[in-house]
Design an enzyme around this catalytic site. Structure first.
Site, PDB file in Angstrom:
ATOM      1  N   CYS A 249      81.628  19.251 -64.207  1.00  0.00           N
ATOM      2  CA  CYS A 249      81.889  19.255 -62.767  1.00  0.00           C
ATOM      3  C   CYS A 249      82.360  20.642 -62.320  1.00  0.00           C
ATOM      4  O   CYS A 249      81.593  21.596 -62.339  1.00  0.00           O
ATOM      5  CB  CYS A 249      82.880  18.159 -62.406  1.00  0.00           C
ATOM      6  SG  CYS A 249      82.850  17.693 -60.661  1.00  0.00           S
TER       7      CYS A 249
ATOM      8  N   HIS B  15      80.865  12.829 -65.271  1.00  0.00           N
ATOM      9  CA  HIS B  15      82.165  12.486 -65.848  1.00  0.00           C
ATOM     10  C   HIS B  15      82.022  11.238 -66.727  1.00  0.00           C
ATOM     11  O   HIS B  15      81.127  10.421 -66.517  1.00  0.00           O
ATOM     12  CB  HIS B  15      83.176  12.176 -64.746  1.00  0.00           C
ATOM     13  CG  HIS B  15      83.589  13.349 -63.939  1.00  0.00           C
ATOM     14  ND1 HIS B  15      84.397  14.341 -64.419  1.00  0.00           N
ATOM     15  CD2 HIS B  15      83.294  13.694 -62.646  1.00  0.00           C
ATOM     16  CE1 HIS B  15      84.617  15.240 -63.476  1.00  0.00           C
ATOM     17  NE2 HIS B  15      83.947  14.881 -62.393  1.00  0.00           N
TER      18      HIS B  15
END
Length: 480
Positions: free
Chosen positions: A328, A426
């Site tokens: 991310c 994630h």
């Protein structure tokens, strides 16, 4: 409602354990937290976001996470105060002082979400935030006694004996809160006791006498609780495995780290030694892999990384043939350029990235929030996880994707030498297949760890523990 004498006294896990215990008794249970402050969030099935703790509590209750379980989520941003998420969607941002003006209109949304859950549950377990004794924040409160009074929900107060001074924690709360607030409290629980419980019998009696509140239990420290995801970044200090493991993995912990539970499966692997590297510390020369986790303020954290000289450490690590994985915000940092033209994280800015991946990112107002699945490359290893980010990443490096999504789209990027990779996914390593592939790439045989099963076992152990040490029958009779 489970309120605490302070932050990190164990409220979240008490609620999770109670949820699992009461579900096993045949009740329909729903967790609820009116207001949460955390950069460790979870994605709901309808594309919203809530605090990670409420997602764990939903799991304990056998429910899919819902935005109604945490209608107000505050996500700290170092440059602009906090991002305010209402029912899973970003509603704005405010400083701590300015946020006070939001509270009256947010209370209506909070009470609506509570009513929504209450309509379909036998029992709603509500978690407070921070300390019940923060009387300086009592006016307009929606997180603790303000909510309890507005919703007419009885309160159980939790104190943490492990940090010391639990008698003063609980009795002091009774002394400073408004008498009408104190009347909402139906009892107290002392959490995280170590040693012979008979030695604290007089302490429990003293708390009852001085507070006027009855004891509902003395809960011993439970080692298995460490297997459950933590919500507060302060708990990261306990995540690093200092000496064990054949292969070292380093994770860089920057000031605005987010979704740090991505590291939990790596910490749990018996063959890996996880080292947390903060600004002012060096990447261990023996590290085979360096992970750059997510960030709530990517440009500011990139600046912190540079200020600490960690970009030099990463370059040395790469020259030695070490692998780097950015997740991310960490993925965005690994590119050549990072732009924030609209000032979403602070003043509008355009900065150089670390240059390990031939991509650049433009931060956008639209936030990607979705469960995802697909295959990582090379090898086509399946994964399930979630995306939670602002920003669009493009460039030649995307032609060497980290993986593919289930709809066939390319995801992430890799460097030409194959040593550096970035992904927006994630939760990647909660999948046992992904960890097995990582272990093989690092020269280790896959372990027998079943990570998701370990979480379920820990929730069951927590429920068993509370059954033994808390008067659950009496607590249930106190529920309105």
């Amino acid at each position: 409602m489970i309120q605490g004498t302070g932050s990190d006294v164990g409220k979240s896990l008490i609620v999770a354990g109670l949820a699992r215990a009461y579900v096993r008794r045949g009740l329909r249970v729903a967790p609820f937290k009116p207001q949460n402050m955390s950069n460790n969030a979870a994605v709901t099935a309808d594309g919203g976001e809530i605090g990670r703790a409420q997602a764990l509590q939903a799991r304990a209750a056998g429910l899919a996470p819902s935005v109604h379980m945490n209608p107000v989520l505050l996500k700290p941003q170092s440059q602009v105060g906090a991002q305010i998420v209402v029912r899973g969607r970003v509603a704005g941002q405010a400083s701590a002082r300015d946020y006070q003006a939001w509270k009256p209109r947010l209370m209506e949304r909070v009470l609506e979400s509570f009513a929504h859950l209450r309509a379909s549950a036998d029992l709603v377990l509500v978690e407070g935030a921070g300390s019940a004794s923060e009387i300086n924040l009592r006016v307009g409160d929606i997180a603790n006694m303000g909510f309890a009074r507005a919703a007419a929900v009885p309160v159980i107060l939790v104190g943490d004996i492990d940090r010391g001074g639990v008698i003063a924690q609980i009795v002091g709360t009774r002394a400073v809160v408004d008498p009408l607030d104190a009347a909402m409290v139906r009892g107290f629980i002392v959490n995280r006791f170590r040693g012979d419980p008979t030695l604290f019998a007089d302490g429990m009696t003293a708390i009852e006498r001085l507070s006027g509140w009855p004891s509902l239990g003395l809960v011993p420290h439970l080692p298995e609780a460490a297997h459950l995801p933590a919500e507060d970044a302060l708990s990261l200090g306990a995540k690093a495995s200092a000496t064990e493991g054949e292969v070292t993995v380093a994770a860089i912990v920057l000031p605005s780290i987010a979704n740090f539970d991505d590291l939990d499966p790596l910490e749990a692997e018996p063959g890996l030694r996880l080292v947390l590297v903060r600004p002012g510390e060096a990447i261990p020369p023996e590290a085979a892999l360096v992970v750059l986790p997510g960030s709530k303020t990517t440009i500011a954290d990139l600046g912190a990384l540079h200020a600490a000289g960690l970009h030099h450490d990463l370059a040395v690590h790469h020259r030695r043939g070490g692998a780097i994985l950015g997740v991310c915000g960490g993925y965005q940092m690994l590119g050549t350029r990072l732009r924030d033209p609209h000032g979403l994280e602070g003043p509008a800015a355009s900065v150089d990235g670390l240059g390990f991946l031939d991509v650049e990112t433009i931060l956008t107002a639209t936030k990607s929030l979705a469960p995802v699945s697909g295959l990582t490359l090379p090898g086509g290893i399946p994964y399930r996880g979630y995306e939670m980010h602002v920003g669009e990443t493009s460039g030649p490096g995307r032609g060497r994707p980290f993986g593919t999504l289930s709809d066939g789209r390319a995801e992430g990027a890799r460097s030409a030498d194959g040593l550096v990779a970035g992904t927006y996914v994630h939760g990647l390593f909660t999948d046992d297949r992904q960890r097995a592939a990582l272990l093989r790439a690092l020269g280790l045989a896959p372990s027998a760890l079943a990570f998701e099963r370990r979480i379920e076992d820990a929730l069951d152990a927590l429920a068993d523990h509370l059954e033994r040490h808390v008067d659950l029958d009496r607590l249930l009779t106190l529920a309105a």
